[in-house]
Design a protein around this motif. Structure first.
Motif, short mmCIF file in Angstrom:
data_model
loop_
_atom_site.label_atom_id
_atom_site.label_comp_id
_atom_site.label_asym_id
_atom_site.label_seq_id
_atom_site.Cartn_x
_atom_site.Cartn_y
_atom_site.Cartn_z
N UNK A 506 25.42 -47.21 -53.25
CA UNK A 506 26.33 -47.99 -54.10
C UNK A 506 27.60 -47.23 -54.47
N UNK A 507 27.47 -45.88 -54.65
CA UNK A 507 28.66 -45.08 -54.96
C UNK A 507 29.63 -45.13 -53.79
N UNK A 508 29.09 -44.96 -52.56
CA UNK A 508 29.95 -45.01 -51.38
C UNK A 508 30.57 -46.39 -51.21
N UNK A 509 29.80 -47.45 -51.49
CA UNK A 509 30.33 -48.81 -51.39
C UNK A 509 31.51 -49.01 -52.34
N UNK A 510 31.35 -48.51 -53.57
CA UNK A 510 32.43 -48.67 -54.56
C UNK A 510 33.67 -47.89 -54.11
N UNK A 511 33.44 -46.67 -53.70
CA UNK A 511 34.58 -45.87 -53.26
C UNK A 511 35.23 -46.44 -52.02
N UNK A 512 34.45 -47.23 -51.24
CA UNK A 512 35.00 -47.86 -50.06
C UNK A 512 35.70 -49.18 -50.35
N UNK A 513 35.79 -49.56 -51.62
CA UNK A 513 36.54 -50.76 -51.98
C UNK A 513 35.70 -51.94 -52.43
N UNK A 514 34.37 -51.82 -52.46
CA UNK A 514 33.51 -52.91 -52.93
C UNK A 514 33.35 -52.82 -54.45
N UNK A 515 34.21 -53.56 -55.15
CA UNK A 515 34.26 -53.50 -56.61
C UNK A 515 32.95 -53.94 -57.25
N UNK A 516 32.24 -54.89 -56.58
CA UNK A 516 31.01 -55.42 -57.15
C UNK A 516 29.94 -54.35 -57.30
N UNK A 517 30.02 -53.27 -56.51
CA UNK A 517 28.98 -52.23 -56.53
C UNK A 517 28.89 -51.54 -57.88
N UNK A 518 30.00 -51.53 -58.61
CA UNK A 518 29.97 -50.82 -59.89
C UNK A 518 29.08 -51.53 -60.91
N UNK A 519 28.90 -52.85 -60.76
CA UNK A 519 28.01 -53.58 -61.67
C UNK A 519 26.58 -53.08 -61.55
#
Length: 550
Positions: A506-519
């Motif tokens: 999820x950290x990599x997803x957020x850093x890759x631009x997936x804003x929803x991962x931070x939820x």
């Protein structure tokens, strides 16, 4: 074919359009039409703001459009300590048969009735709550008929000089408010109760329980102002609310201390003359009343459509069969041979006495709802739900006083708790709010803990569940379970470090631009802190750490 009728104006009273339906009915699926049949007779109803019946008439080329007319007779047992005309105590549902009786309520020769003053006061209070006129004099009459459960062979009731008359009750149905006229509110005695059973050989016999004989019974008779089963249900609901608010009756149909008898007739739309009415009995719930009225209006329309005539009669509702059945021809006033009760004097209703009764009345539901909206700034919905019962309204006001809640967010928060989580737990446990272990004071304390950020909203729900089960104060629950909200940013940051380390994808997803991962990461941080951290603080620190890690 369906078309607007140019020959008849719109019905202003029902706010519905006028239609004609030719014998060649529109095909199934025609917009706005509902199709069904009774005994093979095709029927079509056309959508309007008020339910109406359309029946093909065998003598004409067009359907006859009927309007339903409903009046209600409601009986309510009064909350007194003794019976209407004797000193026998009031029985409960668990009382053994014939255990609350005396020579008076047994109808023995030579006994004399004595009027229950409290029953008269509660009846007058009901009349005042229903905007009735209270005349200067009222009297009791003998109503003569012969049933096995009528111990004297007559009932002491009121005929031409009731305690209350000419009132009204405002209801709301289908989003529209209407005033339903109240013809009269009078006082009488209840009958005994008959039980029909069989012995082991299959022979039928009847038993009579005299406990109910002589209970103070108030009858509220409406004008024939209702035009649908929905309006009748709204009237019954509002009337029950008023009776409970003023403490006149428990008004519980399932327990038998409130009974209703709808009088139903139909007439061609636009006619002023009333049709022949049918009285419905054996109704012990609002659902049964609604179902019985819906069936009866359709049955009468079918009779008229087939060329028959409606007989004035009394019919019993059979919920197991879903229909009404004939019981007897309807009696008229002359059949009862009313005459003044010779053993009781005419009652003089002094104006000062009536004013004292009015002064004792509590604030009624409509007035309380309006005041809640104005005083506390609540929505119409919140105000209406809070004012549903007097106990709930009193609980809210006591909690608002404890919390010093004026017109604003704190009052809204209290309303949300009472109408939300509190109502859910009360319903699930079949508990009345006045019997709950949570008090207005402890609810106000819980709201204070939330406002001071001592606990989070999520934690507050868990605390409230414990309060509901145990009756403990929120402070004790929070202290014992260690639920105090984390205020140290270092402690929150430490929990977030563990979440980041344990969730690389999820950290990599957020850093890759997936804003929803931070939820997802916020949720994991809240779990790590057991809900004790503030979500906004968690989000802020989490974003900061993720930016640093990038």
């Amino acid at each position: 074919m369906v078309y607007n009728s140019p020959s008849k104006p719109a019905d202003k009273q029902s706010n519905a359009r006028c239609y004609c339906v030719k014998v060649n009915l529109p095909p199934p699926g025609y917009p706005g039409c509902t199709f069904f049949s009774i005994s093979g007779l095709p029927i079509v109803t056309i959508t309007g703001l008020r339910p109406l019946l359309y029946f093909p008439c065998p003598m004409t080329t067009a359907a006859v459009r009927y309007e339903t007319v409903i009046g209600l007779e409601v009986h309510a047992q009064l909350l007194t300590q003794s019976k209407m005309f004797c000193g026998c105590s009031m029985p409960s549902l668990e009382s053994p048969p014939n255990s609350h009786v005396c020579p008076v309520c047994l109808g023995m020769p030579g006994v004399l009735p004595v009027i229950n003053k409290l029953a008269v006061e509660l009846t007058v209070m009901t009349g005042l709550a229903l905007n009735c006129q209270i005349p200067g004099e009222a009297k009791f009459d003998r109503k003569n008929y012969h049933y096995p459960d009528l111990m004297k062979g007559y009932q002491i009731s009121q005929y031409d000089m009731p305690l209350c008359k000419n009132g009204w009750l405002e209801i709301e149905a289908d989003g529209q408010k209407r005033r339903i006229g109240i013809t009269r509110v009078h006082l009488e005695e209840d009958t005994a109760k008959t039980f029909h059973t069989k012995d082991q050989a299959g022979a039928t016999y009847s038993l009579v329980d005299v406990n109910r004989s002589g209970l103070p019974l108030m009858e509220i008779v409406s004008e024939p102002d209702m035009r649908s089963a929905e309006e009748a249900r709204a009237y019954l609901t509002k009337l029950r609310q008023v009776l409970r608010y003023i403490g006149a009756s428990r008004a519980n149909m399932e327990e038998g201390n409130m009974r209703c008898e709808p009088n139903v007739s139909i007439r061609p739309l636009g006619e002023e003359a009333l049709g022949q009415k049918v009285e419905l009995k054996n109704i012990n719930s609002f659902k049964h009343a609604y179902d019985a009225i819906k069936y009866e209006e359709q049955r009468q329309a079918q009779v008229l459509a087939s060329g028959g005539r409606i007989a004035q009669e009394t019919r019993g509702w059979r919920e197991d069969l879903g229909r009404s059945v004939t019981q007897r021809s309807k009696e008229y006033a002359d059949d009862y041979r009313y005459f003044p009760e010779p053993d009781l004097p005419t009652m003089a209703l002094d104006a000062d006495w009536v004013r004292r009764i009015r002064a004792q009345m509590p604030e009624l539901p409509d007035q309380k709802q309006a005041r809640f909206a104005e005083q506390y700034g609540l929505s119409d919905y919140d105000s209406r739900v809070l004012a549903e019962t007097r106990a709930k309204a009193d609980f809210f006001e006591a909690a608002a006083a404890e919390a010093n809640a004026g017109s604003g967010l704190r009052a809204k928060t209290l309303a949300n708790w009472i109408n939300g989580d509190f109502a859910r737990l009360l319903h699930a446990s079949n508990t009345e709010i006045e019997d709950a272990k949570v008090t207005p004071g402890t609810l106000a304390q819980l709201v204070s803990l939330i406002e001071s950020d001592t606990i989070s909203g999520k934690t507050a729900k868990e605390v409230f569940e414990t309060m509901f089960q145990t009756g403990r104060s929120p402070q004790d629950v929070v202290k014992e379970a260690g639920l105090t909200q984390i205020t140290s940013s270092d402690e929150v940051a430490a929990a977030i470090d563990q979440v980041i380390a344990g969730n690389p994808k999820p950290v990599a997803d957020y850093l890759g631009g997936k804003e929803e991962a931070i939820k997802f990461l916020v949720g994991q941080a809240m779990r790590e802190t057991k809900g004790r951290a503030r979500p906004d603080v968690v989000l802020e620190i989490l974003r900061e750490k993720l930016r640093e890690g990038a």
